[in-house]
Structures are given as C-alpha cells and as structure tokens.
Design an enzyme around this catalytic site. Structure first.
Site, PDB file in Angstrom:
ATOM      1  N   CYS A 191      52.081  18.227   9.684  1.00 49.88           N
ATOM      2  CA  CYS A 191      53.241  17.975   9.770  1.00 49.88           C
ATOM      3  C   CYS A 191      53.303  16.197   9.579  1.00 49.88           C
ATOM      4  CB  CYS A 191      53.846  18.018  11.148  1.00 49.88           C
ATOM      5  SG  CYS A 191      53.121  16.981  12.439  1.00 49.88           S
ATOM      6  N   GLU A 196      45.502  18.118  15.388  1.00 49.59           N
ATOM      7  CA  GLU A 196      45.000  17.076  14.346  1.00 49.59           C
ATOM      8  C   GLU A 196      44.727  15.730  15.296  1.00 49.59           C
ATOM      9  OE1 GLU A 196      47.736  19.285  13.647  1.00 49.59           O
ATOM     10  OE2 GLU A 196      48.132  18.948  11.448  1.00 49.59           O
ATOM     11  N   CYS A 218      51.381  13.960  12.119  1.00 48.35           N
ATOM     12  CA  CYS A 218      50.232  14.244  11.949  1.00 48.35           C
ATOM     13  C   CYS A 218      49.559  13.634  10.840  1.00 48.35           C
ATOM     14  CB  CYS A 218      49.713  15.722  12.035  1.00 48.35           C
ATOM     15  SG  CYS A 218      49.801  16.243  13.757  1.00 48.35           S
TER      16      CYS A 218
END
Length: 159
Positions: A87, A59, A90
C-alpha cells in the site's frame, strides 16, 4: 517474465507461511521477508488488529525488525518479499528505508502502490526508487487472500 532465483523462491515461500500465521490470528494474510546479501534479516506478518496499530502491516513490521537488527534505519542493498503489492504507507516506508528491490506476489487493484493504483516505489520525484518485480507465487498468494475474504464474507452472512 522475471527469472526468480532459488533464494527468491525460498523467501517468498517463507512470506507465504507468515501470511498463513496472520490468517490464523484473524488478520489479513500478508507476510513479508527482508533479505540482504543472501540472508534473511527480518520478517513480519500483518498484525494491526492484534497490536492495535494501524501501521503494523507485514512490510512495516519487517522493516522495523531489520532496523533494530542492523541498528540502522537505512536498509540499503536489501530485498523485501511480500505476498501482496504494498500500500502507499508501506511503499513510502520502503522508499525512506532505501530498500533496493521489492518482490511482490500479487497485485492489489484497490490500494496497490507499486503500479496498480499508484507507483510510489518508482516515482522519480522521490530521492530513491526501488526496483520492483511481481508474480512470484502469484497464484498461491492470490488464492490465500481470496479464500480469506470469501470465508470472512460467508461467516458474516451467517450472523
């Protein structure tokens, strides 16, 4: 259940292909595609091992490439397609970049920050929230990740 468009399908399929590239390079197979106005503007795959950069998740790689391409750190009216639930790192990067929509294939029950463990993308405390949708190509992306980790465990068992 969300009705995904043909363009959504194409973008997630490309993210899946990018995840396979990450896997070929020994990285966790995660791919990401960023689109704006029906056009792909950036893509990325996991590469923290290759780049010696703990922030080089798929990402973040895609967000950086998009920022360079459009010469702006704000990525307003964009959709990020990713094979695994983002996560916390990101997800916060997406909030700061002002990504409008995030479509992820499969949940991450250990570190997911789009609703599984945390919900950073829709936290009302922040000055921006992302629309989130999940489940597009869930089976394929989940199996890709499971297979990767199964193979990794099997190969380390033989050492």
């Amino acid at each position: 259940m969300t009705d995904f468009t043909d363009f959504d399908q194409q973008c997630m399929h490309r993210a899946f292909e990018l995840a396979a590239i990450a896997e070929e390079k020994g990285e966790v197979p995660v791919g990401a595609v960023l689109a704006k106005d029906g056009e792909v503007i950036a893509e990325g795959f996991n590469q923290p091992i290759l780049s010696h950069d703990p922030t080089a998740h798929a990402e973040v790689v895609a967000l950086r490439a998009a920022g360079e391409k459009i010469e702006n750190y704000r990525l307003v009216n964009t959709t990020l397609y990713v094979t695994l639930e983002p996560c916390a790192m990101c997800a916060m990067a997406m909030v700061h970049a002002r990504v409008s929509r995030v479509v992820f294939a499969t949940s991450d029950p250990r570190t997911g920050a789009a609703g599984s463990v945390l919900n950073i993308l829709q936290n009302p405390s922040f000055n921006h929230q992302c629309v989130t949708e999940s489940g597009l190509m869930q089976e394929q992306c989940s199996e890709q990740l499971k297979s990767f980790f199964r193979n990794k465990r099997n190969s380390s068992d033989k050492k």
